[in-house]
Design an enzyme around this catalytic site. Sequence first.
Site, PDB file in Angstrom:
ATOM      1  N   HIS A   1      32.514  17.404  50.444  1.00 60.42           N
ATOM      2  CA  HIS A   1      32.496  17.336  52.094  1.00 60.42           C
ATOM      3  C   HIS A   1      31.093  17.116  52.652  1.00 60.42           C
ATOM      4  CE1 HIS A   1      34.193  18.192  56.243  1.00 60.42           C
ATOM      5  NE2 HIS A   1      33.162  18.723  56.235  1.00 60.42           N
ATOM      6  N   GLU A   2      30.461  18.213  52.412  1.00 62.39           N
ATOM      7  CA  GLU A   2      29.188  18.049  52.773  1.00 62.39           C
ATOM      8  C   GLU A   2      28.025  17.058  52.354  1.00 62.39           C
ATOM      9  OE1 GLU A   2      28.133  20.116  55.144  1.00 62.39           O
ATOM     10  OE2 GLU A   2      29.829  21.215  55.121  1.00 62.39           O
TER      11      GLU A   2
ATOM     12  N   HIS B   1      28.462  14.090  54.857  1.00 63.53           N
ATOM     13  CA  HIS B   1      27.659  14.349  55.947  1.00 63.53           C
ATOM     14  C   HIS B   1      26.086  13.819  55.529  1.00 63.53           C
ATOM     15  CE1 HIS B   1      30.540  16.151  58.598  1.00 63.53           C
ATOM     16  NE2 HIS B   1      30.711  17.306  57.663  1.00 63.53           N
TER      17      HIS B   1
END
Length: 444
Positions: A19-20, A23
């Site tokens: 998920h990170e 980003h």
Amino acid sequence: MLFTLLAFAVALGVLITFHEFGHYWVARRCGVHVERFSVGFGKVLLRRRDRNGTEWALSAIPLGGYVKFLDDAESDTAAGDPRHAFNSQPLRNRAAIVAAGPFANLLLAVLLYALLGLLGTMQPAAVIGDPPVSTPAAHAGFQAGDKLTAINGKAVESWSDVRWQLMDVFTSGGVVEVEVETADGLTRSRQLQLQAVAVEPDAADPMSEAGLALMTPRPLVRELVAGGAGQATGLLPGDIFLSIGDTHNPSASAVVAEVQKSPGKPLPLLIERDGTTVAMSITPSAEADADGHTVGRIGVMLGADLAMVKVKYGPFESLWRGVERTYDTVILSFKMMGRMIFGDVSLRNVSGPVTIADYAGQTARVGLAAYISFMALISVSIGVLNLLPIPMLDGGHLLYYALEGLRGRPLPESWVMTGQRIGIGLLAALMSLAFFNDFTRIFS
């Protein structure tokens, strides 16, 4: 316990780190300087700085990770060119960076489901037993031996496919068009009328309530005890019991019961061996059980002749099915949330980290395929949760950006702070509910 915690930490660490990384990747494409990418939280154990000035860190608590961007307040530091600060980016860039995390989780789910299709999994075939009288399946004309091949025009290949296709209908009710292949090899279409059922963690299985259950597997010989009556009679591993004594088409428990009540008495036996029917007679030996009663034994370890099918696809079909399964899961997740809000689905279905950790351990013990499927489902859940328009979540930031786009200027700081307080309250209430449900399941 240690194995469960390890399986949970690995799953959560991989999913949140991915998920990170979503980003991070989009931020780098937009020219934003990334100060730190940490795998885990807390004290930094290992760190390395790359040529772009990003610190890659491994931290002490392996339950996720985080990305730290340069912002306007740091633009006077050594790394700080205001053009590389997150807050200085145009609206479309900031929205893309924030949305990238949840979409990275959805992409990971697609890849995990595709991997399952490529590896192939053995699953029970969708062949049903005789539906009980008065159930919806009995009213629709389903019969023992029917193989379900399509639901509402969509092909199904295994029992898990059937459950998945019917899951949404069980919560809303309605008519389902089911195509079957009968035991005689004929193709038939049946209409299954389902009533909406209460979705509760401890509720009865809706498949069984509808009269749809796997055909009872036939008992087969797994192993023979040396010197036992089974070996003396000529039974071989792989033999399938068709009848024993007066019991025809017996279950494994029926075979055991027939043998135990017949010590020293010959029993007519009909078995299937390599597709051929063989008749013989077997005399159980008389032995004492744990309570001192005389029972019959034949020295056979029974197994189940459950019809199985290997579900495996090529690279492109696996990828497409991964997209379909992820899309269906996202839609179903939002539907279930809506039904919870309107009271059609119990809030007891909200699970927290304790339940998730338990499932992580259970699936890891079952095997790699089950664990991958679990990770794919949780990855979708993380993506969907983060897209909710709640301040403090990615979806909350996207809501701010949407309002900023409508207004033509950023929201007042007071609005943002009020939204953050509301978001903290909502998340605290959600986590409290999740922990309450977790501990209720444990102590009940």
